[in-house]
Write a protein that holds these residues in place. Structure first.
Motif, PDB file in Angstrom:
ATOM      1  N   SER A 154       7.198   1.370   6.623  1.00  0.00           N
ATOM      2  CA  SER A 154       6.339   1.938   4.802  1.00  0.00           C
ATOM      3  C   SER A 154       4.706   1.379   5.069  1.00  0.00           C
ATOM      4  O   SER A 154       4.036   1.974   4.529  1.00  0.00           O
ATOM      5  N   LEU A 157       1.180   3.203   5.725  1.00  0.00           N
ATOM      6  CA  LEU A 157       0.760   4.154   4.949  1.00  0.00           C
ATOM      7  C   LEU A 157      -0.236   3.273   4.109  1.00  0.00           C
ATOM      8  O   LEU A 157      -1.149   3.800   3.451  1.00  0.00           O
ATOM      9  N   ALA A 187       3.086  10.084   4.950  1.00  0.00           N
ATOM     10  CA  ALA A 187       4.677   9.847   4.461  1.00  0.00           C
ATOM     11  C   ALA A 187       5.964  10.669   4.515  1.00  0.00           C
ATOM     12  O   ALA A 187       6.041  11.532   4.428  1.00  0.00           O
ATOM     13  N   THR A 192       7.367   6.177   8.077  1.00  0.00           N
ATOM     14  CA  THR A 192       6.380   7.540   8.345  1.00  0.00           C
ATOM     15  C   THR A 192       5.677   7.715   9.409  1.00  0.00           C
ATOM     16  O   THR A 192       6.778   7.690  10.634  1.00  0.00           O
TER      17      THR A 192
END
Length: 615
Positions: A154, A157, A187, A192
Motif C-alpha cells: 500500500s 498510495l 487502492a 495497489t
C-alpha cells in the motif's frame, strides 16, 4: 562596402534608431530593422548585442520569406559587441523566466506558484537541479498488467501527486532508456493498482517486446528478461523530496502548479536565482527547398533555458536509438545473431526536437556559441539544408543530444566541445548524422556522455561522410551496446563515396558491452583508418547482423585484438593494425611516428592551431 551596423542593448529603446548611442532594446526590433534593409544590401550587415540577458517571450524565428536572408552573397550577422576581442561582451538569449514568490516551509522546503507551466528543468544559480527520485522501484510483489502495475504493497498510495510521477527504465533495451508517466494510483482489495498514462503505455508494451537467450546470472541460472519490469527509478513526487538541491512539480491543481524545492545549505530565497524554461523552441530558421534561408551567421551568443513537454502530451518518451523515439507507428521483429532471440524494431520514429532548429537553410554559420540549460536537444540542422558551418561551439547541460544533422549536404561540424548532454534522455548521442551527404565532423572533443559520442546512420541517400581527428572519451557512461563512434547502414555506393573514419582518438568507453568504434547493423562502404582506441570493452566489432559489407579496418592502434580478427568475414578487411599495451597505451602510441601524429592532431584546434592533450 559594409552596411551600417545595428546596436541592441538591454537599456535601449525599440523606438530609437539602433545606433551605438541610441540602441534598440530587443532582438526582435533589431530583426525588423534587418528585414527593412536586406533587399538592398551592399555588404555584410552586423547586429551588435550589448552585454546582458535578453528574455525572449516568443521564438526568435528567422524566415527566408520575411527578409532574414543575406542577399547579394552577403551575410547578416548577430553577435556580441566587440566579438572576437578580449573585450567581447557576454550575451544570453534566454527562453526562461525567474521564479519568485518563494515561501519557505517548516520542513525547509521552498514552494512557489508557476501557473500552468510543466516544469521539467530547474536551474538554481546556474546549476541544473535534479528531480526528486525514489530509487528502489515499486515496493511489494509487483506484476505488470495491460494498464500498468499491481502490487500487494500500500506504500504507493502515500505518494503525493500521482499524475505527476514518472517511471524511468534504464536499459529497457541495452541501448535505450524509456520514460512513462503515471495516470493514477488507487487502492484495491489486496494492495495497489498503478495506472499508466496513455497512449504511451500501449506503445511501450508493443515496442519493448523482445526475447534474450543465453543470459545467465552470476550463479549460472538462466535469466528471464521482462520488458518494462519494475522501474528502478521513479521521479517527481513530494514524497521523494529528501535530497537537498532537488525539486518536484506538484500538478495537483490544474493550471495552478506549484514548485517544491529543497535548498542546498547556504541558499536563500531572496538571494538565489531560480530559472525555469518557458519556450520550447528558442531559435528557429527556415526557408523552402527552392528558396532557403541563406547568409545568416549567429556567433558568440549563449542559448539557454528552453524546455520540451512532449512527455506530457503523449504520456512518455519511448527511446529507441540515437535521437529517435517511438510514437506508435509500425513495428517489425528483428532476429538477433546466433539464436540470441529477437527484438522489436520501429519502422517509423520521430526525432527528439532541438531547442535551436534550422531547416531548409544555406550558407548558415553558427560559430563560438554556447548551448546550455536546454530541455530538448541542443542544435538541429535538417531538411535539405546545405553549406552549414558549426564551429567552435560548446554544448553542455542539455537534456538530449548536442548536434543533429539530418537529410542535409555539405555540412561541417568542427572544433566543438560537447559534454554532459543526455541529462534526461540518456540514449542521446553527442553528435548525430542521419542520411547526410558530404558531411565533415572533425576536430571536436566529446566527453562524459551517457551513450554514443558520434552516430552516423546511413541509407540510400547517404554518402561521403568524414569523421576525422576527433577526441572522444568517457562515453557510454550510463547505457550499453554503443561506442565512441557508431556507424550503421550503407554509407555510399563504393569506398570512394562511402564513409571515412580516420585519425580519431577514442578512450574510456565506460559501461560493459561496448565497442570503442562500432560498425553495426549492415554498415557498408566504410573505411576505418588510423584511429587510436583504448580502455573500452572491445575496440571494434567485425561480425554483426545484418552483416558488415565492404568495411576496412586499416592501420589502427588498439589495446586488444577484436574477436575474429584473424578470420574476418569475406566482406571485411582487417590489415596493418597494431596492438599496444593497455597499461601504457598513450606512451606507446606516442613512440610510434604514425601514432604520435594521431595524438597530435585529434581534438579541438585552438586559435594557434595547437591541440590539448589527446591521451
Amino acid at each position: 562596402m559594409a552596411e551600417p551596423p545595428i546596436f541592441v542593448a538591454p537599456w535601449g529603446d525599440d523606438t530609437w534608431p539602433g545606433t551605438v548611442e541610441r540602441p534598440l532594446a530587443t532582438v526582435f526590433a533589431a530583426q525588423r530593422a534587418v528585414r527593412a534593409r536586406t533587399a538592398t544590401m551592399t555588404g555584410d550587415l552586423v547586429v551588435h548585442l550589448r552585454a546582458g540577458t535578453y528574455h525572449l517571450d516568443r521564438t526568435l524565428e528567422f524566415r527566408a520569406d520575411q527578409g532574414d536572408s543575406g542577399t547579394g552573397g552577403h551575410h547578416v550577422r548577430y553577435q556580441p559587441h566587440r566579438f572576437g576581442t578580449a573585450e567581447q561582451e557576454t550575451v544570453v538569449l534566454s527562453g526562461g523566466r525567474a521564479v519568485t514568490g518563494w515561501t519557505p516551509g517548516a520542513d525547509g522546503v521552498w514552494t512557489a506558484p508557476v501557473g500552468d507551466l510543466d516544469v521539467r528543468q530547474l536551474h538554481v544559480d546556474g546549476r541544473r537541479a535534479g528531480r526528486a527520485a525514489h530509487t528502489t522501484g515499486i515496493p511489494g510483489n509487483v506484476t505488470k498488467t495491460e494498464t500498468g502495475y499491481v502490487t500487494d504493497s500500500s506504500v504507493p498510495l502515500s505518494w503525493h501527486g500521482a499524475d505527476g510521477i514518472e517511471f524511468v527504465y534504464p536499459g529497457v533495451y541495452p541501448w535505450s532508456e524509456a520514460r512513462c508517466a503515471v495516470a493514477g494510483i488507487t487502492a484495491t482489495e489486496h494492495g495497489t493498482t498503478i495506472t499508466m498514462a496513455q497512449p504511451a503505455w500501449d506503445w511501450a508494451r508493443r515496442l519493448y517486446d523482445a526475447e534474450w537467450h543465453g543470459a545467465t546470472s552470476e550463479d549460472g541460472d538462466q535469466v528471464d528478461w521482462v520488458p518494462l519490469a519494475n522501474p528502478p527509478l521513479i521521479e517527481n513526487s513530494r514524497s521523494f523530496l529528501t535530497e537537498p538541491g532537488t525539486f518536484v512539480l506538484d500538478r495537483s491543481t490544474p493550471g495552478q502548479h506549484v514548485l517544491h524545492y529543497l535548498p542546498l545549505p547556504g541558499e536563500h530565497p531572496e538571494r538565489t536565482e531560480v530559472v525555469v524554461p518557458v519556450l520550447e523552441t528558442l531559435v528557429a530558421g527556415s526557408g523552402t527547398e527552392q528558396h532557403p534561408l541563406t547568409g545568416l551567421t549567429l556567433r558568440g551568443l549563449t542559448f539557454a533555458h528552453a524546455g520540451w513537454s512532449g512527455i506530457r502530451r503523449t504520456g512518455g518518451y519511448l527511446h529507441y536509438h540515437g535521437v529517435n523515439h517511438y510514437l506508435g507507428g509500425g513495428l517489425t521483429q528483428f532476429a538477433l545473431p546466433e539464436g540470441m532471440g529477437r527484438v522489436t524494431v520501429p519502422t517509423e520514429t520521430a526525432r527528439l526536437p532541438a531547442n535551436v532548429e534550422f531547416t531548409h537553410v544555406a550558407r548558415l554559420a553558427l560559430v563560438d556559441n554556447h548551448f546550455t540549460h536546454l530541455g530538448a536537444g541542443g542544435l538541429s540542422i535538417g531538411e535539405s539544408s546545405v553549406d552549414v558551418l558549426v564551429r567552435g561551439n560548446t554544448f553542455t547541460d542539455i537534456s538530449g543530444s548536442g548536434i543533429t544533422v539530418a537529410d542535409s549536404a555539405d555540412c561541417v561540424i568542427e572544433d566543438n566541445l560537447v559534454h554532459d548532454i543526455g541529462r534526461e534522455y540518456r540514449g542521446s548521442p553527442a553528435i548525430a548524422l542521419s542520411q547526410t551527404r558530404d558531411a565533415i565532423v572533425r576536430h571536436n572533443e566529446i566527453h562524459h556522455v551517457p551513450h554514443n559520442g558520434i552516430v552516423v546512420t546511413g541509407g540510400e541517400r547517404a554518402r561521403g561522410t568524414q569523421v576525422v581527428a576527433n577526441l572522444i572519451h568517457h562515453t557510454m557512461t550510463a547505457l550499453a551496446d554503443g561506442g565512441g563512434i557508431y556507424v550503421s547502414a550503407p554509407q555510399g555506393a563504393s569506398f570512394a563515396s562511402g564513409a571515412v573514419i580516420r585519425g580519431n582518438v577514442i578512450h574510456d568507453t565506460v559501461t560493459s558491452y561496448n565497442f570503442g568504434l562500432y560498425t553495426d547493423y549492415g554498415a557498408a562502404w566504410v573505411t576505418v583508418l588510423g584511429n587510436a582506441i583504448h580502455r573500452g570493452d572491445t575496440p571494434v566489432v567485425l561480425q554483426v547482423s545484418p552483416p558488415l559489407r565492404h568495411v576496412a579496418f586499416l592501420g589502427n592502434f588498439w589495446d586488444a585484438e577484436p574477436s575474429g580478427h584473424d578470420t574476418p568475414p569475406d566482406t571485411v578487411v582487417v590489415a596493418g593494425n597494431t596492438v599496444l599495451p593497455g597499461d601504457d597505451f598513450t606512451r606507446a602510441l606516442a613512440a610510434d611516428p604514425a601514432g604520435a601524429d594521431i595524438l597530435a592532431t585529434a581534438g579541438r584546434r585552438t586559435a594557434t592551431g595547437q591541440h590539448p592533450p589527446a591521451g
